[in-house]
Design a protein around this motif. Structure first.
Motif, mmCIF file in Angstrom:
data_model
loop_
_atom_site.group_PDB
_atom_site.id
_atom_site.type_symbol
_atom_site.label_atom_id
_atom_site.label_comp_id
_atom_site.label_asym_id
_atom_site.label_seq_id
_atom_site.Cartn_x
_atom_site.Cartn_y
_atom_site.Cartn_z
ATOM 1 N N ALA A 22 -8.406 5.724 -7.684
ATOM 2 C CA ALA A 22 -8.367 5.191 -9.190
ATOM 3 C C ALA A 22 -7.143 5.236 -9.617
ATOM 4 O O ALA A 22 -6.629 4.385 -10.421
ATOM 5 N N GLU A 23 -6.292 6.213 -9.194
ATOM 6 C CA GLU A 23 -4.641 6.320 -9.538
ATOM 7 C C GLU A 23 -4.037 5.135 -8.988
ATOM 8 O O GLU A 23 -3.249 4.595 -9.597
ATOM 9 N N PHE A 24 -4.052 4.982 -7.571
ATOM 10 C CA PHE A 24 -3.826 3.816 -6.833
ATOM 11 C C PHE A 24 -3.808 2.327 -7.467
ATOM 12 O O PHE A 24 -2.884 1.691 -7.564
ATOM 13 N N GLY B 262 0.972 -1.231 0.129
ATOM 14 C CA GLY B 262 -0.071 0.011 -0.118
ATOM 15 C C GLY B 262 0.799 1.267 -0.184
ATOM 16 O O GLY B 262 0.664 2.199 -0.762
ATOM 17 N N ILE B 263 1.778 1.233 0.922
ATOM 18 C CA ILE B 263 2.698 2.508 0.909
ATOM 19 C C ILE B 263 3.715 2.546 -0.581
ATOM 20 O O ILE B 263 3.707 3.659 -1.075
ATOM 21 N N PHE B 264 4.036 1.679 -0.926
ATOM 22 C CA PHE B 264 4.703 1.648 -2.290
ATOM 23 C C PHE B 264 3.736 1.963 -3.358
ATOM 24 O O PHE B 264 4.312 2.847 -4.105
ATOM 25 N N THR B 265 2.787 1.478 -3.578
ATOM 26 C CA THR B 265 1.811 1.774 -4.658
ATOM 27 C C THR B 265 1.425 3.209 -4.474
ATOM 28 O O THR B 265 1.154 3.781 -5.495
ATOM 29 N N THR B 266 0.931 3.463 -3.340
ATOM 30 C CA THR B 266 0.832 4.972 -3.245
ATOM 31 C C THR B 266 1.810 5.980 -3.856
ATOM 32 O O THR B 266 1.456 6.858 -4.316
ATOM 33 N N ILE B 267 3.102 5.704 -3.293
ATOM 34 C CA ILE B 267 3.951 6.751 -3.874
ATOM 35 C C ILE B 267 4.297 6.638 -5.440
ATOM 36 O O ILE B 267 4.378 7.506 -5.866
ATOM 37 N N ALA B 268 4.420 5.278 -5.610
ATOM 38 C CA ALA B 268 4.661 4.844 -7.220
ATOM 39 C C ALA B 268 3.321 5.681 -7.991
ATOM 40 O O ALA B 268 3.757 5.865 -9.145
ATOM 41 N N LYS C 221 -4.360 1.968 -10.627
ATOM 42 C CA LYS C 221 -3.672 1.828 -12.061
ATOM 43 C C LYS C 221 -2.287 1.015 -11.626
ATOM 44 O O LYS C 221 -1.860 0.266 -12.383
ATOM 45 N N VAL C 222 -1.568 1.255 -10.409
ATOM 46 C CA VAL C 222 -0.513 0.891 -10.254
ATOM 47 C C VAL C 222 -0.474 -0.529 -9.535
ATOM 48 O O VAL C 222 0.272 -1.553 -10.035
ATOM 49 N N HIS C 223 -1.458 -0.632 -8.680
ATOM 50 C CA HIS C 223 -1.594 -1.485 -7.940
ATOM 51 C C HIS C 223 -2.076 -3.162 -9.139
ATOM 52 O O HIS C 223 -1.402 -4.205 -8.487
ATOM 53 N N GLN C 224 -2.665 -2.912 -9.895
ATOM 54 C CA GLN C 224 -2.989 -4.058 -10.781
ATOM 55 C C GLN C 224 -1.848 -4.557 -11.385
ATOM 56 O O GLN C 224 -1.875 -5.563 -11.974
ATOM 57 N N PHE C 225 -0.815 -3.787 -11.625
ATOM 58 C CA PHE C 225 0.243 -4.296 -12.565
ATOM 59 C C PHE C 225 1.210 -4.616 -11.285
ATOM 60 O O PHE C 225 2.728 -5.037 -11.780
ATOM 61 N N ASN C 226 1.329 -4.188 -10.137
ATOM 62 C CA ASN C 226 2.339 -4.659 -9.099
ATOM 63 C C ASN C 226 1.981 -5.967 -8.772
ATOM 64 O O ASN C 226 2.820 -6.759 -8.580
#
Ligand code: GLN
Length: 380
Positions: free
Chosen positions: A251-253, A98-104, A255-260
């Protein structure tokens, strides 16, 4: 071939290093934060049940709806805030994801992220991997109080995010309503986002109340808050947490979470959803851990380790400067190898390795473990 490291100054996280050393030397491990007592049998049975009824394929990318709903109900019950399960809650692989994806997902190259140190060791590398700049504001023993004016002075036109952590690892500091109001004030009329690490929300003592960003409407609109079932239900090995944020940020979170990680372990999500239906499973946590903290401190009375104050988390800081003038890391290694009790040097939570003369000990352990550890610590 030359490898160009993205994190040239980063080694293995201190929690892994100290736990490995504890195992190697047969020391009692009060270093890395994890419980050493069994998980709830009811929860384990629920996992088995969901495995057996066939909940074994991909979960929805955003999380199992039953779990998102139970999480929203928990926020209503705990803090009387309304959270929309489908557009504001995303299940993550532990709070660390959650922390990583938020920042990324939200911090751009060259932007600045304000971090209050001592800080959990994943924040700074996550910022650096994104090509952004950690702006460090250090806090010091004994009280680690936050001077918000000094933080406001670090805000520039490039500041994209402020990371907070309440209750705070490793200090045990719990943010007050005044702290949150100050954060609200210094971010008003800016585009600054807040990443609020609230993994210890239920580990809070002496009648204090958790001041979640979700309770402050002006903060909530700019915040992503991360939580951990590992910390809440004593299951750090399951790697399940969640992120709560307004729909546009979620929604932005995602976008990254799905590919993380794409999606999270299905049967465990169903089991946690069922387990959350009984609020007593989390409402009793402050008492449960406060008893451990008090037992630990009582067993250390008269010792030359001087306790600071821990109002939250399952960590306690101790000043060892009456015993030794070693640097913190050296002292923690010495304790692990010679005394047989593993600790974390607080310097690991400062990017520049600042030394307060403190170690961090974890009290999320059985009474027998705390008894054996404190007997050794009394010998210092
Ligand atoms: N949060 C835990 C701690 O501070 C450990 C997390 C980890 O080992 N990655 O000890």
């Amino acid at each position: 071939m030359q490898i160009r490291s993205k994190l040239p100054n980063v080694g293995t996280t201190i929690f892994t290093v100290m736990s490995a050393m504890a195992n190697e030397y047969g020391a009692i491990n009060l270093s890395q934060g994890f419980p050493n007592y069994p998980t709830s049998q009811k929860l384990n049975d629920l996992v088995t049940h969901h495995l057996n009824i066939g909940h074994n394929q991909y979960a929805p990318m955003t999380g199992v709806p039953e779990l998102q709903e139970q999480i929203a109900l928990k926020f209503k019950r705990m803090y009387d805030v309304d959270v929309d399960p489908s557009t504001e809650v995303t299940i993550t692989s532990g709070a660390t994801e959650g922390i990583f994806t938020t920042i990324a997902s939200l911090v751009h190259q060259g932007e600045e992220v304000i971090i209050l140190e001592p800080a959990y060791d994943s924040y700074r590398p996550a910022v650096k991997i994104c090509g952004a700049v950690p702006v460090i504001h250090q806090l010091y023993a004994p009280d680690f109080a936050i001077a918000w004016d000094a933080i406001a002075a670090r805000i520039t036109s490039r500041t994209r995010m402020i990371i907070i952590n309440t209750p705070t690892n490793p200090t045990g500091y719990v943010f007050t309503a005044e702290d949150m109001e100050a954060l609200e004030r210094i971010t008003a009329d800016t585009n600054i986002l807040v990443l609020s690490d609230e993994v210890y929300e239920h580990l809070i003592y002496d009648g204090r109340e958790h001041q979640s960003v979700l309770r402050f409407p002006n903060l909530r609109q700019r915040s992503l808050a991360v939580y951990s079932f590992g910390k809440t239900f004593h299951t750090t090995g399951w790697r399940i947490g969640y992120c709560v944020a307004p729909p546009e940020l979620t929604a932005e979170f995602r976008k990254v979470h799905q590919f993380n990680t794409f999606s999270i372990n299905t049967p465990l999500q169903y089991a946690l959803a069922d387990f959350l239906k009984d609020p007593t499973e989390y409402l009793g946590l402050p008492d449960f851990f406060q008893r451990k903290r008090d037992y630990f401190l009582q067993r250390l009375e008269g010792s030359r380790l001087k306790p600071l104050k821990s109002s939250g988390t399952y960590f306690h800081l101790f000043d060892y400067t009456d015993i030794s003038d070693m640097r913190e890391k050296e002292f923690a290694i010495w304790m692990t190898q010679q005394l047989g009790v593993a600790a974390i040097p607080v310097s690991a939570f400062y990017g520049d390795g600042y030394n307060n003369g403190l170690i961090r000990l974890c009290f999320a352990k059985t009474e027998a473990t705390l008894e054996a550890a404190t007997e050794r610590l009394q010998g210092l």
